[in-house]
Design an enzyme around this catalytic site. Sequence first.
Site, PDB file in Angstrom:
ATOM      1  CD  GLU A  29      44.344  26.139  53.047  1.00 43.39           C
ATOM      2  OE1 GLU A  29      43.304  25.839  51.288  1.00 43.39           O
ATOM      3  OE2 GLU A  29      45.328  26.818  52.472  1.00 43.39           O
ATOM      4  CB  SER A  59      48.828  28.949  57.127  1.00 43.96           C
ATOM      5  OG  SER A  59      49.978  29.131  57.536  1.00 43.96           O
ATOM      6  CD  GLU A  60      48.206  27.195  50.657  1.00 40.76           C
ATOM      7  OE1 GLU A  60      47.184  27.235  51.423  1.00 40.76           O
ATOM      8  OE2 GLU A  60      48.433  28.536  51.689  1.00 40.76           O
ATOM      9  CD  GLN A  82      40.892  24.620  49.106  1.00 39.85           C
ATOM     10  OE1 GLN A  82      41.029  26.510  48.721  1.00 39.85           O
ATOM     11  NE2 GLN A  82      39.944  24.508  49.884  1.00 39.85           N
ATOM     12  CG  PHE A  83      43.947  24.342  43.576  1.00 39.37           C
ATOM     13  CD1 PHE A  83      42.854  23.067  42.487  1.00 39.37           C
ATOM     14  CD2 PHE A  83      42.632  24.509  44.447  1.00 39.37           C
ATOM     15  CE1 PHE A  83      41.734  23.418  41.990  1.00 39.37           C
ATOM     16  CE2 PHE A  83      41.078  24.977  44.015  1.00 39.37           C
ATOM     17  CZ  PHE A  83      40.871  24.066  43.523  1.00 39.37           C
ATOM     18  CB  ALA A  84      49.641  21.247  42.817  1.00 42.17           C
ATOM     19  CE1 TYR A  86      44.828  27.921  45.783  1.00 46.78           C
ATOM     20  CE2 TYR A  86      44.150  26.516  46.970  1.00 46.78           C
ATOM     21  CZ  TYR A  86      43.998  28.045  45.881  1.00 46.78           C
ATOM     22  OH  TYR A  86      42.948  28.245  45.682  1.00 46.78           O
ATOM     23  CG  HIS A 129      42.934  27.905  40.873  1.00 46.37           C
ATOM     24  ND1 HIS A 129      42.715  28.803  40.736  1.00 46.37           N
ATOM     25  CD2 HIS A 129      41.617  27.561  42.707  1.00 46.37           C
ATOM     26  CE1 HIS A 129      42.102  29.499  41.889  1.00 46.37           C
ATOM     27  NE2 HIS A 129      41.602  28.474  42.580  1.00 46.37           N
TER      28      HIS A 129
END
Length: 337
Positions: A29, A59-60, A82-84, A86, A129
């Site tokens: 992303e 969409s992870e 983008q962040f763990a 997520y 986050h």
Amino acid sequence: MPRMTMIQAVRDAMDVAMGRDERVVVYGEDVGYFGGVFRATQGLQEKYGRHRCFDAPISESGIVGTAIGMAANGMRPCVEIQFADYMYPAYDQITQEAARIRYRSNADFTCPMVIRMPTGGGIFGGQTHSQSPEALFTHVAGQKVVVPCTPYDAKGLLIAAIEDPDPVIFLEPKRLYNGPFDGHYERPVTGWGKHPDGEVPEGYYTVPLGQAAVRREGREVTILAYGTMVHVALAAAEDTGIDAEVIDLRTLLPYDLEAITASVRKTGRCVILHEATLTSGFGAELAALVAEHCFYHLEAPIRRVAGWDTPYPHAQEWDYFPGPVRVGEALKQTMEA
């Protein structure tokens, strides 16, 4: 030798890997045109084109799922969550598919992919986050879990991870992105560019996965840590004056059992430090390993210093983090036991 921030070292690792092997692709992303939310991929799309560094839909599970397909068919994707925090929609793909391909296919297929994730707190990002979910990955056989604490290691470990034949979870501590966190302050105070640990060789090199590093030698107590907490451990040892040996695990799976046991057998005491919540954190596994392999060498109970067993407390972020005061108290209590 040039000096880099950890962000620059991560970017340089991907640049080196992409330059050496056309099978390496980078996506996620905002990873392409924007260069990532932390700018870890800045300039890669311009250099290598949109077919090798590109943006993915939000969409992870889709990001990880397509990477698995690419890896199984001979490519080497390095994707960013983008962040763990997520990663949960992709957890099924990671643990049920990527980690099992080699075994399920009787080694007909492997899954050489890397999933990069900024981890931990320090940016006042709140509950979604700032999490440290490393223990969720160390429980899963078939993949590796890496957490660097210096730019040198970030680059060398990431290149090694990209070249590894199996999936690697690469967790990047956000508090270390732009400078060394020495434990005494809420933010980096000098910048990696001025810090000796910010020295990073140009070009290609690797740091072996599964090999710990002794960051400080000592004879009275062993501190086991990784990521940001390595710097907190060093600060606590300095503040207390206790002759502590600080072991930076670097790779949580596979862990360096030889380095862990050698240190604890030498010192006879062990303090375990991590940012994630205490209960069922990776420190519990480390405590069990130390008890199993070093019991007759221990002169005091094993102690753990970790985050609170609460949802991530946005308003009390810096109280939640283990700091040098809490770690120093644990060191003193261990020495007095």
